[in-house]
Scaffold this active site. Structure first.
Site, PDB file in Angstrom:
ATOM      1  CB  ALA A   1      -0.953   0.001   1.193  1.00  0.00           C
ATOM      2  CB  ALA A   2       4.006   2.387   1.495  1.00  0.00           C
ATOM      3  N   PRO A   3       3.136   4.423  -0.889  1.00  0.00           N
ATOM      4  CG  PRO A   3       3.529   6.487  -1.955  1.00  0.00           C
ATOM      5  CD  PRO A   3       3.629   4.994  -2.184  1.00  0.00           C
TER       6      PRO A   3
ATOM      7  CD  GLU B   1       5.144  -0.984   2.315  1.00  0.00           C
ATOM      8  OE1 GLU B   1       6.228  -1.616   2.316  1.00  0.00           O
ATOM      9  OE2 GLU B   1       4.445  -0.847   1.292  1.00  0.00           O
TER      10      GLU B   1
ATOM     11  NE  ARG C   1       7.618   1.015   0.537  1.00  0.00           N
ATOM     12  CZ  ARG C   1       7.319   1.762  -0.538  1.00  0.00           C
ATOM     13  NH1 ARG C   1       8.111   2.780  -0.860  1.00  0.00           N
ATOM     14  NH2 ARG C   1       6.264   1.492  -1.279  1.00  0.00           N
TER      15      ARG C   1
ATOM     16  CB  CYS D   1       5.033   0.948 -12.524  1.00  0.00           C
ATOM     17  SG  CYS D   1       6.236   0.719 -11.209  1.00  0.00           S
TER      18      CYS D   1
END
Length: 242
Positions: free
Chosen positions: A110-112, A133, A138, A231
């Protein structure tokens, strides 16, 4: 941009005739985005305030492009949690998740907090949002962002996904795994991602992603939704993991 030879060969094979367009895109200016926090303000009201030159993001009703010369992180409204700075492409995963008020939802990497706060806005304070996280430092950043955005129905954990799966078997309506990856989609934004790239790192990331995704699937209740996102362009980390 000086790309590794092994990477360029793989991308040429992957993209074929579109490879030239990909290289051109790396030399273009990147896009900048922010997302209205609907727990505090509507997208329409934020746009009407005229703080910045905004243009709508087609795939996210709360999302806007802004001019990279502007500095929305310095505005008091940012610190008041009226909006979150987030790349427009990063808004897609939470849109696909389709969160609704009253559901039980987990964001496992989940972070950030960009996707977590986006999910929270769709839940409207109803239901349970579990944001995990594993790295404590973080997780602290994640907690601060959830507080800044006014999320009241969230629990932040620093837990292994395996242990979570033991406690939350078939529990969640929706689970998001925005997995740690080799970051090939970040080369234009972060030079460090380019410097750290190697085939070995890609393989290491793929192994870790499988270790996260399998217990994540065990937490989704029958008929629920699991969204896996990265990503990176690597088939080893995307299609092969799925």
């Amino acid at each position: 941009m000086n790309l590794p030879l092994k990477y360029t060969k793989r991308m040429q094979s992957l993209l074929g005739a579109e490879y030239g367009a990909y290289l051109d895109s790396l030399e273009q200016e990147r896009f900048f985005g922010l997302r209205a926090n609907t727990l505090k303000i509507s997208p329409e009201t934020l746009a009407e305030k005229g703080l910045f030159r905004l243009a709508p993001v087609p795939w996210c009703a709360e999302g806007f492009y802004y001019d990279g010369k502007e500095r929305p992180a310095k505005h008091p409204y940012y610190h008041a949690g009226l909006y979150y700075l987030q790349e427009p492409s990063a808004m897609i995963a939470a849109e696909l998740l389709g969160a609704k008020p009253g559901e039980r939802i987990a964001d496992l990497c989940a972070a950030p907090g960009g996707k977590s706060t986006q999910i929270a806005g769709k839940m409207r304070g109803e239901g349970l949002l579990v944001c995990n996280e594993y790295v404590p430092a973080r997780a602290e950043v994640l907690s601060r962002n959830m507080e800044r955005m006014g999320v009241s129905n969230c629990v932040v954990l620093t837990e292994s996904v395996d242990r979570m799966a033991e406690r939350f078997s078939l529990f969640f309506d929706r689970v998001l795994v925005d997995a740690p990856c080799s970051g090939e989609g970040m080369f234009r934004k972060e030079e460090q991602a380019l410097l750290q790239w190697s085939p070995e790192n890609v393989s290491m990331c793929a192994k870790r992603q499988k270790e996260i995704l399998e217990p994540a699937a065990a937490m989704v209740k029958p008929g629920g939704v699991l969204v896996y996102s990265t990503c990176t362009f690597s088939e080893a980390e995307d299609e092969a993991v799925i």
